[in-house]
Design an enzyme around this catalytic site. Structure first.
Site, short mmCIF file in Angstrom:
data_model
loop_
_atom_site.label_atom_id
_atom_site.label_comp_id
_atom_site.label_asym_id
_atom_site.label_seq_id
_atom_site.Cartn_x
_atom_site.Cartn_y
_atom_site.Cartn_z
N ARG A 124 0.45 -9.13 13.24
CA ARG A 124 -0.24 -8.17 12.37
C ARG A 124 -1.12 -8.88 11.36
O ARG A 124 -2.21 -8.41 11.03
CB ARG A 124 0.78 -7.29 11.64
CG ARG A 124 1.33 -6.19 12.55
CD ARG A 124 2.67 -5.68 12.08
NE ARG A 124 2.61 -4.97 10.81
CZ ARG A 124 3.66 -4.82 10.01
NH1 ARG A 124 4.84 -5.33 10.34
NH2 ARG A 124 3.54 -4.16 8.89
N ARG A 142 11.98 -5.57 4.51
CA ARG A 142 11.76 -4.13 4.30
C ARG A 142 12.72 -3.28 5.14
O ARG A 142 12.99 -3.58 6.29
CB ARG A 142 10.32 -3.78 4.67
CG ARG A 142 10.08 -2.28 4.72
CD ARG A 142 8.65 -1.93 4.58
NE ARG A 142 7.84 -2.29 5.73
CZ ARG A 142 6.53 -2.09 5.80
NH1 ARG A 142 5.89 -1.58 4.76
NH2 ARG A 142 5.87 -2.44 6.87
N ARG A 173 11.61 -1.36 10.73
CA ARG A 173 10.53 -1.03 11.66
C ARG A 173 10.45 -2.10 12.75
O ARG A 173 10.52 -3.27 12.44
CB ARG A 173 9.20 -0.96 10.91
CG ARG A 173 8.95 0.39 10.28
CD ARG A 173 7.75 0.42 9.38
NE ARG A 173 6.58 -0.31 9.87
CZ ARG A 173 5.42 -0.37 9.23
NH1 ARG A 173 5.28 0.26 8.08
NH2 ARG A 173 4.42 -1.05 9.71
N LYS A 222 0.83 -1.21 0.00
CA LYS A 222 0.00 0.00 0.00
C LYS A 222 0.86 1.26 0.00
O LYS A 222 0.62 2.18 -0.77
CB LYS A 222 -0.94 0.02 1.22
CG LYS A 222 -1.90 -1.17 1.25
CD LYS A 222 -2.88 -1.11 2.42
CE LYS A 222 -2.23 -1.22 3.79
NZ LYS A 222 -1.71 -2.57 4.11
N ARG A 264 -9.50 0.36 9.14
CA ARG A 264 -8.98 -0.95 9.50
C ARG A 264 -10.01 -1.81 10.22
O ARG A 264 -9.71 -2.93 10.61
CB ARG A 264 -7.77 -0.78 10.38
CG ARG A 264 -6.45 -1.20 9.73
CD ARG A 264 -5.36 -0.87 10.70
NE ARG A 264 -4.11 -1.49 10.43
CZ ARG A 264 -3.15 -0.98 9.68
NH1 ARG A 264 -3.33 0.14 9.04
NH2 ARG A 264 -2.01 -1.62 9.56
P1 ADP Z 1 1.04 -2.21 7.84
O1 ADP Z 1 -0.14 -1.94 6.97
O2 ADP Z 1 2.26 -2.58 7.08
O3 ADP Z 1 0.76 -3.12 9.01
P2 ADP Z 1 0.92 0.53 8.89
O4 ADP Z 1 2.10 1.41 8.76
O5 ADP Z 1 -0.27 0.82 8.09
O6 ADP Z 1 1.50 -0.91 8.59
O7 ADP Z 1 0.48 0.44 10.43
C1 ADP Z 1 1.39 0.17 11.46
C2 ADP Z 1 0.65 0.08 12.80
O8 ADP Z 1 -0.01 1.33 13.09
C3 ADP Z 1 -0.47 -0.96 12.87
O9 ADP Z 1 0.02 -2.24 13.17
C4 ADP Z 1 -1.36 -0.37 13.98
O10 ADP Z 1 -0.80 -0.62 15.26
C5 ADP Z 1 -1.27 1.11 13.73
N1 ADP Z 1 -2.36 1.61 12.85
C6 ADP Z 1 -2.21 2.16 11.62
N2 ADP Z 1 -3.41 2.51 11.10
C7 ADP Z 1 -4.34 2.17 12.03
C8 ADP Z 1 -5.75 2.25 12.09
N3 ADP Z 1 -6.48 2.76 11.06
N4 ADP Z 1 -6.39 1.80 13.21
C9 ADP Z 1 -5.70 1.29 14.23
N5 ADP Z 1 -4.36 1.16 14.25
C10 ADP Z 1 -3.66 1.60 13.17
#
Ligand code: ADP
Ligand code: ZN
Length: 215
Positions: A169, A125, A158, A13, A88
């Site tokens: 995750r 990554r 990360r 994404k 999410r």
């Molecule tokens: P990825 O999609 O690779 O898991 P992101 O960078 O989108 O990584 O998100 C990293 C972390 O940030 C998630 O594991 C969560 O803890 C938090 N996070 C991001 N967006 C949301 C959301 N919309 N609602 C709740 N937690 C979120």
């Protein structure tokens, strides 16, 4: 034009979004990036969010919703934006729906991929500490080890890209986020695209949806 990118962690994404920004000239809003910035700057949001993120859990809705709603009010979103990492869960999807203008052209893109691909992508990554660019030890290595090609910043892994947290995750994704795909599917707003191709191909497919005359 509003593009909502859905898909498991590691579907690409963030990578797609960065190319879309260049081509469509609208900003990329990543709740993950916004949260990481808050963590880095030790803001009240960041202090609350850090523990959840490091475990691979979702950050509580109230916090993420406030942060997202404040961001989409900023002036640079007036021609639209690309949303990555939000919604999410179905509660977030409903909050977002109330805030968006239906006449804007909303494209929900589901980047489909498989678990082995995701694990391979995430575990290799590396991210630039300065500009946020993504690299991959095998698929997209930087020209100089540990250094960003774009800005010369140092690359890091990360904390949530370590293997145990990746698994968590993916579990959280299946339990909470996969239902968002159904949510938009039922509303007939969902476009499915395979995310296993090269980023350029995936991006062209997304643009073909949103702006058929741009390619
Ligand atoms: P990825 O999609 O690779 O898991 P992101 O960078 O989108 O990584 O998100 C990293 C972390 O940030 C998630 O594991 C969560 O803890 C938090 N996070 C991001 N967006 C949301 C959301 N919309 N609602 C709740 N937690 C979120
Ligand atoms: Zn950089």
């Amino acid at each position: 034009m509003i593009i909502i990118l859905l898909g498991p962690p590691g579907a690409g994404k963030g990578t797609q979004a960065k190319v879309l920004v260049e081509k469509l000239k609208i900003p990329h809003i990543s709740t993950g990036d916004l949260l990481r910035q808050n963590v880095k700057n030790n803001t009240p949001f960041g202090i609350e969010a850090r523990g959840y993120m490091e475990k691979g859990e979702l950050v509580p809705d109230t916090l993420v919703n406030d942060m997202l709603l404040a961001r989409i009010k900023v002036d640079d979103t007036k021609n639209g934006f690309i949303l990555d990492g939000y919604p999410r869960n179905n509660a977030q999807a409903k909050i977002l729906e109330d805030k968006l203008d239906k006449s804007d052209g909303i494209y929900v893109v589901y980047l489909q991929t498989s678990e082995p691909v995701v694990i391979q992508r995430l575990s290799g990554r590396r991210v630039c500490t300065k500009c946020g660019a993504n690299f991959h030890l095998k698929n997209m290595p930087p020209k100089k080890e540990g250094i960003c090609d774009i800005c010369g910043g140092a690359l890091y892994q990360r904390p949530d890209d370590h293997e145990e947290t990746i698994k968590r995750r993916l579990d959280v994704y299946l339990k909470e986020t996969a239902s968002v795909v159904d949510y938009y599917d039922k509303k007939e707003m969902l476009y499915r695209i395979s995310a296993d191709d090269d980023p350029d191909i995936v991006v062209d497919k997304i643009i073909a949806l949103a702006k058929p005359n741009r390619i």
